[in-house]
Write an enzyme that holds these catalytic residues in place. Structure first.
Site, PDB file in Angstrom:
ATOM      1  CG  HIS A 177      16.353   2.780  -5.523  1.00  0.00           C
ATOM      2  ND1 HIS A 177      15.198   2.156  -5.945  1.00  0.00           N
ATOM      3  CD2 HIS A 177      16.960   1.914  -4.665  1.00  0.00           C
ATOM      4  CE1 HIS A 177      15.125   0.964  -5.375  1.00  0.00           C
ATOM      5  NE2 HIS A 177      16.172   0.799  -4.589  1.00  0.00           N
ATOM      6  CG  ASP A 204      17.619  -1.603  -2.569  1.00  0.00           C
ATOM      7  OD1 ASP A 204      16.608  -1.393  -3.270  1.00  0.00           O
ATOM      8  OD2 ASP A 204      18.765  -1.341  -2.963  1.00  0.00           O
ATOM      9  CB  CYS A 230      11.960   2.270  -5.163  1.00  0.00           C
ATOM     10  SG  CYS A 230      12.039   3.952  -5.815  1.00  0.00           S
TER      11      CYS A 230
END
Length: 121
Positions: free
Chosen positions: A9, A26, A79
């Site tokens: 990620h 994030d 991501c």
């Protein structure tokens, strides 16, 4: 600073030198506090290494968790796109005004920047 977590990620940390803040972004909405603490320690260590003395006022630095309204990915693979767009928007001091539905446009913007070898306005 783009950061890869467990080879799974991508997230972003931003060091705001003038404001003495380190922010975390994030697309899953989490905050890796140890990463932020590590970046502050890096700044302190680099200051000692380069200037030969402790970073003055380091106690004033603020570590900012991921904003609640940060754009969120709705799948398990975008991501990297979100991380690139966080960096792009923040570097231009723009609000993070994109969503999952804009990912294809974001990918095109990233590709165009790569092909032109410069950021696209």
């Amino acid at each position: 600073c783009p950061m890869n977590l467990d080879e799974m990620h991508w997230t972003l940390a931003v060091i705001f030198m003038e404001n003495k803040k380190i922010g975390y972004y994030d697309s899953m909405g989490e905050t890796e506090w140890t990463k932020l603490e590590g970046l502050l320690q890096y700044l302190k260590d680099e200051h000692v290494s380069k200037k030969g003395k402790e970073l003055e006022g380091w106690e004033e630095w603020e570590l900012l968790g991921c904003p609640e309204d940060v754009p969120r990915q709705l799948n398990g693979y975008d991501c990297g796109v979100f991380t690139c767009m966080f960096a792009d928007f923040i570097s231009k001091d723009c609000p993070l005004a994109f969503k999952q539905q804009h990912v294809n446009q974001c990918r095109e913007r990233i590709a165009l920047s790569i092909m032109k070898n410069c950021a696209v306005d």
